[in-house]
Each structure stands twice: as C-alpha cells, then as structure tokens.
Write a protein that holds these residues in place. Structure first.
Motif, PDB file in Angstrom:
ATOM      1  N   ASP A 230       0.837  -1.204   0.000  1.00  0.00           N
ATOM      2  CA  ASP A 230       0.000   0.000   0.000  1.00  0.00           C
ATOM      3  C   ASP A 230       0.873   1.256   0.000  1.00  0.00           C
ATOM      4  O   ASP A 230       0.617   2.205  -0.747  1.00  0.00           O
TER       5      ASP A 230
ATOM      6  N   SER B  68      -9.834   0.189  -0.689  1.00  0.00           N
ATOM      7  CA  SER B  68      -8.437   0.525  -1.008  1.00  0.00           C
ATOM      8  C   SER B  68      -8.361   1.430  -2.232  1.00  0.00           C
ATOM      9  O   SER B  68      -7.639   2.438  -2.228  1.00  0.00           O
TER      10      SER B  68
ATOM     11  N   GLU C 154      -7.089   5.301  -2.676  1.00  0.00           N
ATOM     12  CA  GLU C 154      -6.081   5.705  -3.667  1.00  0.00           C
ATOM     13  C   GLU C 154      -6.590   6.867  -4.520  1.00  0.00           C
ATOM     14  O   GLU C 154      -5.835   7.801  -4.808  1.00  0.00           O
TER      15      GLU C 154
END
Length: 129
Positions: free
Chosen positions: A80, A103, A107
């Motif tokens: 990550d 996730s 981003e």
C-alpha cells in the motif's frame, strides 16, 4: 529585497521529468481482481507512448510470498505504501474495473488530494461523479 521561492519536492520532480523529456507517467489503480484488465490497459497506454506503473502483486492469488497470514498482513501494508509512492510519481491515475473497493477509493482520494487527474475505464464508478 525579494527572495526566490524554494520549489516543493513535487515541483522539483515535475521539473526533472521535463528536463529528462520523460513521457507522461500513468499509474494504474483498481482491485487486483481486475489484473487482466490492468494488463490490457497497460498495453493500450504503453502503445499511446506513456510510462505505466501498476500493482506488481496480486495477493488474491496464492503464492508462497504471502502464504503466512502474519507476513501477508505486513506485506500488504508495504505494498500500500509502495502504491502511494507510485501515485506520487505519476502524472495521472487510471482506475480500472467496474468496482471500487475501500483501497481503491482511498487511492483515488489520495491522488486527487495531490492534484493528480484521475481517469476511469468505467466512469460510472467514480465516487465523486
């Protein structure tokens, strides 16, 4: 008397890219369930003359490097961090797939907080649309 403004690291990076005559850098984001689509996007963007960076590990597929759950959790955190570094390096983000998970949503928010343009293969999934 005025003093010259010091450049931010981001401005210095942008200047260095120009001095090196680098093509546009695109980071591909999305769920790793879309690795096939990411590879296709990589081909198309590369054909268009862009430098592509994308996830290098599909942790949803079994592999000895992340078979231990404790090591897998630590690896996920490092990956990550690495992907956020790819976003900082890139000139723009291409989000692949027709699904946006937590996730990928993070981003996208990170890229937009940095002022990076974000494109989607499926614009209808844009969380800010």
């Amino acid at each position: 008397m005025s003093y010259p403004q010091l450049l931010t690291p981001e401005e210095r990076l942008a200047d260095a890219k120009k001095l090196l005559s680098l093509p546009r850098i695109v980071v591909i984001c999305g769920s790793t369930r879309f690795m096939t689509e990411m590879n296709e996007a990589d081909l198309r963007e590369t054909k268009a003359g862009k430098i592509i960076v994308k996830p290098g590990c599909d942790m949803k597929s079994p592999h000895e490097l992340w078979s231990d759950p404790v090591e897998a959790e630590a690896l996920k955190a490092r990956l990550d961090d690495l992907h956020r570094a790819k976003i900082r390096l890139a000139d723009e983000v291409l989000v692949v797939g027709d699904y946006i998970g937590d996730s990928t949503r993070a981003e996208i928010a990170y890229a937009r907080s940095l002022g990076k343009p974000v494109r989607f293969t499926h614009p209808e999934v844009d969380p800010d649309a």
